[in-house]
Design a protein around this motif. Structure first.
Motif, PDB file in Angstrom:
ATOM      1  N   GLN A 172       1.281  -6.999  10.710  1.00 14.34           N
ATOM      2  CA  GLN A 172       1.442  -5.863   9.800  1.00 14.34           C
ATOM      3  C   GLN A 172       2.056  -6.305   8.478  1.00 14.34           C
ATOM      4  O   GLN A 172       1.653  -5.842   7.403  1.00 14.34           O
ATOM      5  CB  GLN A 172       2.321  -4.785  10.457  1.00 14.34           C
ATOM      6  CG  GLN A 172       1.656  -4.089  11.623  1.00 14.34           C
ATOM      7  CD  GLN A 172       2.634  -3.210  12.407  1.00 14.34           C
ATOM      8  OE1 GLN A 172       3.848  -3.291  12.232  1.00 14.34           O
ATOM      9  NE2 GLN A 172       2.091  -2.381  13.297  1.00 14.34           N
ATOM     10  N   GLN A 173       3.011  -7.215   8.554  1.00 12.62           N
ATOM     11  CA  GLN A 173       3.661  -7.705   7.338  1.00 12.62           C
ATOM     12  C   GLN A 173       2.651  -8.469   6.476  1.00 12.62           C
ATOM     13  O   GLN A 173       2.620  -8.313   5.242  1.00 12.62           O
ATOM     14  CB  GLN A 173       4.844  -8.597   7.713  1.00 12.62           C
ATOM     15  CG  GLN A 173       5.657  -9.049   6.532  1.00 12.62           C
ATOM     16  CD  GLN A 173       6.828  -9.924   6.935  1.00 12.62           C
ATOM     17  OE1 GLN A 173       6.864 -10.475   8.027  1.00 12.62           O
ATOM     18  NE2 GLN A 173       7.786 -10.054   6.040  1.00 12.62           N
ATOM     19  N   ARG A 174       1.819  -9.290   7.101  1.00 16.58           N
ATOM     20  CA  ARG A 174       0.814 -10.047   6.341  1.00 16.58           C
ATOM     21  C   ARG A 174      -0.195  -9.109   5.683  1.00 16.58           C
ATOM     22  O   ARG A 174      -0.598  -9.323   4.538  1.00 16.58           O
ATOM     23  CB  ARG A 174       0.101 -11.045   7.248  1.00 16.58           C
ATOM     24  CG  ARG A 174       0.953 -12.234   7.586  1.00 16.58           C
ATOM     25  CD  ARG A 174       0.231 -13.204   8.484  1.00 16.58           C
ATOM     26  NE  ARG A 174       1.070 -14.360   8.769  1.00 16.58           N
ATOM     27  CZ  ARG A 174       0.945 -15.113   9.827  1.00 16.58           C
ATOM     28  NH1 ARG A 174      -0.014 -14.886  10.715  1.00 16.58           N
ATOM     29  NH2 ARG A 174       1.742 -16.138  10.001  1.00 16.58           N
ATOM     30  N   GLN A 175      -0.623  -8.070   6.408  1.00 20.66           N
ATOM     31  CA  GLN A 175      -1.562  -7.107   5.833  1.00 20.66           C
ATOM     32  C   GLN A 175      -0.938  -6.397   4.633  1.00 20.66           C
ATOM     33  O   GLN A 175      -1.595  -6.198   3.606  1.00 20.66           O
ATOM     34  CB  GLN A 175      -1.991  -6.076   6.886  1.00 20.66           C
ATOM     35  CG  GLN A 175      -2.903  -6.624   7.955  1.00 20.66           C
ATOM     36  CD  GLN A 175      -3.179  -5.608   9.062  1.00 20.66           C
ATOM     37  OE1 GLN A 175      -2.664  -4.502   9.051  1.00 20.66           O
ATOM     38  NE2 GLN A 175      -3.983  -6.023  10.032  1.00 20.66           N
ATOM     39  N   ALA A 176       0.324  -6.026   4.763  1.00 23.81           N
ATOM     40  CA  ALA A 176       1.005  -5.357   3.643  1.00 23.81           C
ATOM     41  C   ALA A 176       1.111  -6.305   2.449  1.00 23.81           C
ATOM     42  O   ALA A 176       0.886  -5.898   1.303  1.00 23.81           O
ATOM     43  CB  ALA A 176       2.386  -4.871   4.077  1.00 23.81           C
ATOM     44  N   ARG A 177       1.459  -7.565   2.721  1.00 23.17           N
ATOM     45  CA  ARG A 177       1.579  -8.539   1.628  1.00 23.17           C
ATOM     46  C   ARG A 177       0.228  -8.770   0.974  1.00 23.17           C
ATOM     47  O   ARG A 177       0.127  -8.847  -0.264  1.00 23.17           O
ATOM     48  CB  ARG A 177       2.147  -9.857   2.152  1.00 23.17           C
ATOM     49  CG  ARG A 177       2.442 -10.835   1.008  1.00 23.17           C
ATOM     50  CD  ARG A 177       2.891 -12.172   1.490  1.00 23.17           C
ATOM     51  NE  ARG A 177       1.824 -12.746   2.297  1.00 23.17           N
ATOM     52  CZ  ARG A 177       1.996 -13.616   3.280  1.00 23.17           C
ATOM     53  NH1 ARG A 177       3.191 -14.019   3.595  1.00 23.17           N
ATOM     54  NH2 ARG A 177       0.974 -14.090   3.954  1.00 23.17           N
ATOM     55  N   ASP A 178      -0.849  -8.878   1.760  1.00 25.59           N
ATOM     56  CA  ASP A 178      -2.190  -9.053   1.193  1.00 25.59           C
ATOM     57  C   ASP A 178      -2.560  -7.869   0.311  1.00 25.59           C
ATOM     58  O   ASP A 178      -3.162  -8.027  -0.755  1.00 25.59           O
ATOM     59  CB  ASP A 178      -3.226  -9.227   2.307  1.00 25.59           C
ATOM     60  CG  ASP A 178      -3.085 -10.567   3.028  1.00 25.59           C
ATOM     61  OD1 ASP A 178      -2.384 -11.464   2.501  1.00 25.59           O
ATOM     62  OD2 ASP A 178      -3.668 -10.707   4.132  1.00 25.59           O
ATOM     63  N   GLY A 179      -2.202  -6.649   0.740  1.00 24.72           N
ATOM     64  CA  GLY A 179      -2.479  -5.452  -0.064  1.00 24.72           C
ATOM     65  C   GLY A 179      -1.724  -5.478  -1.384  1.00 24.72           C
ATOM     66  O   GLY A 179      -2.262  -5.119  -2.437  1.00 24.72           O
ATOM     67  N   VAL A 180      -0.480  -5.902  -1.356  1.00 26.18           N
ATOM     68  CA  VAL A 180       0.336  -5.995  -2.579  1.00 26.18           C
ATOM     69  C   VAL A 180      -0.242  -7.063  -3.502  1.00 26.18           C
ATOM     70  O   VAL A 180      -0.366  -6.863  -4.721  1.00 26.18           O
ATOM     71  CB  VAL A 180       1.816  -6.290  -2.230  1.00 26.18           C
ATOM     72  CG1 VAL A 180       2.616  -6.657  -3.475  1.00 26.18           C
ATOM     73  CG2 VAL A 180       2.444  -5.095  -1.522  1.00 26.18           C
ATOM     74  N   ASP A 181      -0.629  -8.229  -2.928  1.00 32.33           N
ATOM     75  CA  ASP A 181      -1.220  -9.295  -3.742  1.00 32.33           C
ATOM     76  C   ASP A 181      -2.518  -8.822  -4.401  1.00 32.33           C
ATOM     77  O   ASP A 181      -2.774  -9.104  -5.582  1.00 32.33           O
ATOM     78  CB  ASP A 181      -1.477 -10.540  -2.897  1.00 32.33           C
ATOM     79  CG  ASP A 181      -0.194 -11.261  -2.515  1.00 32.33           C
ATOM     80  OD1 ASP A 181       0.859 -10.983  -3.136  1.00 32.33           O
ATOM     81  OD2 ASP A 181      -0.237 -12.102  -1.584  1.00 32.33           O
ATOM     82  N   ALA A 182      -3.358  -8.084  -3.660  1.00 32.55           N
ATOM     83  CA  ALA A 182      -4.628  -7.589  -4.215  1.00 32.55           C
ATOM     84  C   ALA A 182      -4.365  -6.597  -5.353  1.00 32.55           C
ATOM     85  O   ALA A 182      -5.040  -6.628  -6.394  1.00 32.55           O
ATOM     86  CB  ALA A 182      -5.473  -6.931  -3.119  1.00 32.55           C
ATOM     87  N   ALA A 183      -3.373  -5.719  -5.156  1.00 31.02           N
ATOM     88  CA  ALA A 183      -3.043  -4.742  -6.209  1.00 31.02           C
ATOM     89  C   ALA A 183      -2.507  -5.456  -7.444  1.00 31.02           C
ATOM     90  O   ALA A 183      -2.835  -5.079  -8.584  1.00 31.02           O
ATOM     91  CB  ALA A 183      -2.014  -3.740  -5.681  1.00 31.02           C
ATOM     92  N   ARG A 184      -1.709  -6.497  -7.253  1.00 31.76           N
ATOM     93  CA  ARG A 184      -1.166  -7.240  -8.385  1.00 31.76           C
ATOM     94  C   ARG A 184      -2.299  -7.913  -9.173  1.00 31.76           C
ATOM     95  O   ARG A 184      -2.308  -7.912 -10.411  1.00 31.76           O
ATOM     96  CB  ARG A 184      -0.170  -8.293  -7.897  1.00 31.76           C
ATOM     97  CG  ARG A 184       0.481  -9.029  -9.075  1.00 31.76           C
ATOM     98  CD  ARG A 184       1.458 -10.106  -8.669  1.00 31.76           C
ATOM     99  NE  ARG A 184       2.395  -9.662  -7.660  1.00 31.76           N
ATOM    100  CZ  ARG A 184       2.722 -10.374  -6.568  1.00 31.76           C
ATOM    101  NH1 ARG A 184       2.198 -11.568  -6.365  1.00 31.76           N
ATOM    102  NH2 ARG A 184       3.574  -9.912  -5.705  1.00 31.76           N
ATOM    103  N   ARG A 185      -3.281  -8.512  -8.459  1.00 35.80           N
ATOM    104  CA  ARG A 185      -4.405  -9.172  -9.146  1.00 35.80           C
ATOM    105  C   ARG A 185      -5.211  -8.168  -9.951  1.00 35.80           C
ATOM    106  O   ARG A 185      -5.649  -8.462 -11.052  1.00 35.80           O
ATOM    107  CB  ARG A 185      -5.278  -9.896  -8.128  1.00 35.80           C
ATOM    108  CG  ARG A 185      -4.700 -11.221  -7.653  1.00 35.80           C
ATOM    109  CD  ARG A 185      -5.715 -12.042  -6.866  1.00 35.80           C
ATOM    110  NE  ARG A 185      -6.218 -11.356  -5.669  1.00 35.80           N
ATOM    111  CZ  ARG A 185      -5.653 -11.426  -4.469  1.00 35.80           C
ATOM    112  NH1 ARG A 185      -4.579 -12.163  -4.279  1.00 35.80           N
ATOM    113  NH2 ARG A 185      -6.173 -10.782  -3.445  1.00 35.80           N
ATOM    114  N   ARG A 186      -5.425  -6.974  -9.392  1.00 32.96           N
ATOM    115  CA  ARG A 186      -6.181  -5.941 -10.121  1.00 32.96           C
ATOM    116  C   ARG A 186      -5.438  -5.525 -11.391  1.00 32.96           C
ATOM    117  O   ARG A 186      -6.062  -5.286 -12.424  1.00 32.96           O
ATOM    118  CB  ARG A 186      -6.429  -4.727  -9.235  1.00 32.96           C
ATOM    119  CG  ARG A 186      -7.560  -4.924  -8.222  1.00 32.96           C
ATOM    120  CD  ARG A 186      -8.008  -3.610  -7.586  1.00 32.96           C
ATOM    121  NE  ARG A 186      -6.927  -2.933  -6.864  1.00 32.96           N
ATOM    122  CZ  ARG A 186      -6.649  -3.093  -5.583  1.00 32.96           C
ATOM    123  NH1 ARG A 186      -7.369  -3.909  -4.853  1.00 32.96           N
ATOM    124  NH2 ARG A 186      -5.674  -2.403  -5.032  1.00 32.96           N
TER     125      ARG A 186
END
Length: 195
Positions: A178-192
């Protein structure tokens, strides 16, 4: 509450005595003892070789008369409840305090006991139920909530500990995922946002 009293005796001829003598009377309530467990281990499974470390704080507003470990066993129901004395006070007749000798503060005792299950030789599958009982000289008493211990073999205990560890590891893996999924979501939002 306290009050001051005087006693004057007068005989039939009118002769009196005790005019200058005064006594202070102090009324002290006597509440039941209080028991509090210290660092209680909530383990319910024990092996036949276990040593249970018991620790309690016993408080009484005047004096504690006794503290006992009371227990029963499923393999010895005919024996009934058995007791082990953890603390025994003085004989009440020899130590009854005079009014001016009442303790100014409550009686507080730390009771510690290592209860050897091995000395009782219980077989795996048996249950032990125990509680601690404290009494004062009135007599008034207090007791802990009864606890049940199930005696298991060492192999069964190792198996149960292994099951618990596997469950904890499974839950940790879920949280990590769950933590990795949340971090991946934050990283994707930051790139956008950077684009």
């Amino acid at each position: 509450a306290s009050s001051e009293y005087a006693l004057q005796l007068i005989d039939r001829q009118g002769t009196g005595s005790g005019r200058g003598d005064r006594w202070n009377v102090r009324i002290v309530s006597d509440s039941p003892p209080e028991l509090q467990a210290i660092d209680r281990d909530d383990e319910e499974l024990v092996t036949p070789l276990a040593v249970i470390e018991l620790g309690y704080i016993v408080k009484d507003d005047l004096r504690t008369k006794s503290v006992e470990l009371c227990f029963s066993r499923t393999d010895q129901t005919a024996a009934g409840e058995q007791r082990i004395v953890l603390f025994q006070g003085d004989d009440v007749a020899a130590t009854q305090p005079m009014p001016d000798q009442l303790p100014p503060e409550e009686d507080v005792r730390r009771i510690e006991y290592e209860w050897s299950i091995e000395s009782m030789r219980p077989a795996p599958g048996n249950m032990l139920t125990y509680y601690v009982l404290a009494e004062d000289y009135r007599p008034q008493s207090a007791q802990t909530v009864p606890r049940r211990l199930r005696v298991v073999s060492e192999a069964e205990l190792i198996n149960r500990v292994g099951q618990r560890q596997a469950l904890v590891l499974s839950r940790l893996r879920q949280r990590l995922s769950q933590q990795r999924q949340a971090r991946d979501g934050v990283d994707a939002a930051r790139r956008r946002l950077e684009e």
